[in-house]
Design a protein around this motif. Structure first.
Motif, mmCIF file in Angstrom:
data_model
loop_
_atom_site.group_PDB
_atom_site.id
_atom_site.type_symbol
_atom_site.label_atom_id
_atom_site.label_comp_id
_atom_site.label_asym_id
_atom_site.label_seq_id
_atom_site.Cartn_x
_atom_site.Cartn_y
_atom_site.Cartn_z
ATOM 1 N N ALA A 140 7.813 61.672 4.145
ATOM 2 C CA ALA A 140 6.655 62.573 4.040
ATOM 3 C C ALA A 140 6.071 62.886 5.414
ATOM 4 O O ALA A 140 5.406 63.909 5.588
ATOM 5 N N ALA A 141 6.344 62.010 6.390
ATOM 6 C CA ALA A 141 5.847 62.271 7.748
ATOM 7 C C ALA A 141 6.438 63.569 8.316
ATOM 8 O O ALA A 141 5.883 64.154 9.239
ATOM 9 N N ALA A 154 9.304 56.729 -0.887
ATOM 10 C CA ALA A 154 8.838 55.551 -1.622
ATOM 11 C C ALA A 154 7.552 54.963 -1.055
ATOM 12 O O ALA A 154 6.780 54.330 -1.778
ATOM 13 N N GLN A 155 7.297 55.175 0.245
ATOM 14 C CA GLN A 155 6.085 54.583 0.834
ATOM 15 C C GLN A 155 4.816 55.118 0.166
ATOM 16 O O GLN A 155 3.776 54.469 0.191
ATOM 17 N N LEU A 156 4.911 56.309 -0.426
ATOM 18 C CA LEU A 156 3.741 56.888 -1.088
ATOM 19 C C LEU A 156 3.474 56.244 -2.443
ATOM 20 O O LEU A 156 2.422 56.459 -3.034
ATOM 21 N N ILE A 209 -5.705 60.381 -4.191
ATOM 22 C CA ILE A 209 -4.770 60.410 -3.055
ATOM 23 C C ILE A 209 -5.553 60.283 -1.742
ATOM 24 O O ILE A 209 -5.144 59.552 -0.833
ATOM 25 N N LEU A 210 -6.703 60.971 -1.680
ATOM 26 C CA LEU A 210 -7.533 60.876 -0.463
ATOM 27 C C LEU A 210 -8.112 59.476 -0.341
ATOM 28 O O LEU A 210 -8.113 58.880 0.728
ATOM 29 N N ARG A 211 -8.602 58.949 -1.477
ATOM 30 C CA ARG A 211 -9.225 57.615 -1.473
ATOM 31 C C ARG A 211 -8.240 56.557 -0.991
ATOM 32 O O ARG A 211 -8.610 55.627 -0.291
ATOM 33 N N HIS A 212 -6.990 56.700 -1.362
ATOM 34 C CA HIS A 212 -5.987 55.706 -0.956
ATOM 35 C C HIS A 212 -5.310 56.064 0.361
ATOM 36 O O HIS A 212 -4.286 55.465 0.718
ATOM 37 N N ASN A 213 -5.898 57.020 1.083
ATOM 38 C CA ASN A 213 -5.400 57.398 2.423
ATOM 39 C C ASN A 213 -3.929 57.783 2.459
ATOM 40 O O ASN A 213 -3.248 57.559 3.458
ATOM 41 N N LEU A 214 -3.436 58.381 1.384
ATOM 42 C CA LEU A 214 -2.009 58.709 1.362
ATOM 43 C C LEU A 214 -1.663 59.909 2.244
ATOM 44 O O LEU A 214 -0.497 60.155 2.531
ATOM 45 N N LEU A 215 -2.700 60.651 2.679
ATOM 46 C CA LEU A 215 -2.407 61.796 3.555
ATOM 47 C C LEU A 215 -2.370 61.378 5.028
ATOM 48 O O LEU A 215 -2.001 62.180 5.894
ATOM 49 N N GLU A 216 -2.768 60.112 5.275
ATOM 50 C CA GLU A 216 -2.883 59.622 6.652
ATOM 51 C C GLU A 216 -1.625 59.874 7.489
ATOM 52 O O GLU A 216 -1.705 60.308 8.635
ATOM 53 N N SER A 217 -0.461 59.601 6.870
ATOM 54 C CA SER A 217 0.779 59.693 7.661
ATOM 55 C C SER A 217 1.202 61.144 7.899
ATOM 56 O O SER A 217 2.027 61.420 8.765
ATOM 57 N N ILE A 218 0.656 62.080 7.113
ATOM 58 C CA ILE A 218 1.155 63.456 7.260
ATOM 59 C C ILE A 218 0.222 64.365 8.057
ATOM 60 O O ILE A 218 0.659 65.362 8.623
ATOM 61 N N LEU A 219 -1.066 64.022 8.117
ATOM 62 C CA LEU A 219 -2.025 64.942 8.753
ATOM 63 C C LEU A 219 -1.744 65.187 10.235
ATOM 64 O O LEU A 219 -1.781 66.341 10.686
#
Ligand SMILES: [Fe+2]
Length: 383
Positions: free
Chosen positions: A19-20, A177-179, A42-52
């Motif tokens: 996803a990166a 899978a990391q997501l 998704i935001l709460r669990h910081n799942l966008l952190e690696s892609i932003l």
């Protein structure tokens, strides 16, 4: 051989951490303004952190629509479409479970600057005939397969409506899978069983069973049954998580071309009336539907048994062993076993059976015809 047609998402990336690369994939498609459609969790669990960071590095403008809810309503789809239009989006990303990906498909279609159709014009099969914006899907659950299906389900004032059109098939799916490592056990379990049901129902699909879906369904079942318990018990196990994502994706490709049947038809009323998660609704009626179908589907279930049982398959009735093993798996992953354990009332069963009859789009694919009395008997057996 019976003639068939088969279509799927053009490009898949299946790799932990992939996803990166999302921003580069958007940039490679010429995108300058991307709307990412997701939910608040998704935001709460910081799942966008690696892609932003990738988006600023690639000079691609990104906006996030994060108000998707389970069983997305029409208004929600229209609000996300409005945001896409307002920002001049030239690519849409669906990031999340089935609800986010289903919403993203419709936004990509409706927000295209040349679009003349509205949401109400495109319900049904092959009603969406125009162009759409490029569309990338990033699933964060291993279940729905929405990243490879041409289907989007919307909640309307009168129930659920589907848009089924090749125009909704995404351009790219990224299976990372990391997501999924943070998914709670019950969600992993229910979505995983949903994926197994996709494979089983595709394999026994009456009208559009085809050899490619069969291949995919068998491999999907092999992957899902081998890794479901591990993914539930050891949520951080990346190998099990990646296998579940791939299994769900293969099952999605199978049923996108050989549609699901009575398990799903009987699961939908449970979701609508009792707000049970889709995968749990499927799990609750699965065994009773398989037992009902057994006289017509015995040989097909027997063919699937080795995929699920592997070397544990014993001589004798393979179809019966498949049904037993699915029951064991359901119990082993800790989901409620009976309708009554999930808050369904006995008095509701006749109304559920009436409501299931409205799912003729699915019931026509079932190996054995299902009448209202049959549906009631199946719910009663599952109660
Ligand atoms: Fe499903």
């Amino acid at each position: 051989m019976q003639a068939f047609n088969f279509s799927t998402t053009a490009h898949l990336i299946c790799a932990s951490g992939a996803a990166a690369q999302l921003a580069q994939e958007c940039a490679a498609r010429g995108a300058r303004n991307v709307l990412l459609v997701t939910d608040a969790g998704i935001l709460r669990h910081n799942l966008l952190e690696s892609i932003l960071p990738g988006f600023s590095a690639a000079g691609v403008n990104l906006q996030v629509y994060s108000d998707v809810l389970a069983d997305p309503a029409e208004e929600l789809v229209l609000a996300a479409t409005e945001q896409a239009r307002a920002m001049g989006a030239d690519l849409i990303v669906g990031f999340g479970g089935g609800s986010s990906m289903d919403t993203a498909k419709l936004v990509a279609y409706l927000a295209h600057p040349a679009q003349r159709q509205s949401l109400s014009d495109i319900y049904g099969v092959n009603q969406a005939s125009g162009v759409r914006l490029p569309l990338i899907q990033v699933p964060t659950t291993a279940g729905t397969g929405s990243e490879v299906t041409p289907i989007s389900i919307v909640t309307t004032a009168t129930g659920k409506s589907g848009v089924v059109s090749q125009q909704l098939l995404p351009d790219l799916a990224i299976l990372d899978a990391q997501l999924t490592v943070g998914l709670p056990g019950p969600v992993t379990a229910a979505t995983g069983i949903d994926a197994m049901v996709h494979a089983i129902e595709a394999y026994t699909s009456k009208l559009r069973k085809n050899p490619i879906s069969d291949l995919l369904a068998r491999e999907a079942l092999r992957l899902l049954s081998a890794h479901l318990e591990r993914a539930v018990r050891e949520p951080q196990d990346l190998e099990a998580r990646q296998a579940m994502l791939l299994g769900a994706c293969l099952a999605g490709q199978a049923f996108a071309n050989a549609p699901v049947a009575a398990v799903h038809a009987l699961a939908y009323p449970l979701g609508i009336t009792f707000h049970l998660p889709h995968g749990l609704s499927n799990a609750l009626v699965l065994n009773s539907v398989l037992a009902f179908n057994l006289p017509q589907a015995h040989s097909l279930y027997a063919e699937l048994a080795p995929c699920v049982l592997g070397k544990r398959l014993l001589p004798g009735d393979a179809a019966a062993q498949l049904i037993e093993e699915l029951h064991r798996l359901h119990e082993a992953v800790g989901l409620p076993m009976r309708l009554r354990d999930a808050g369904v009332t006995r008095e509701s069963l006749p109304e559920l059976a009436r409501s299931a009859m409205q799912q003729q789009r699915l019931l026509v694919n079932n190996p054995r015809p299902v009448l209202e009395a049959d549906a009631l008997a199946i719910y009663t057996a599952a109660y």
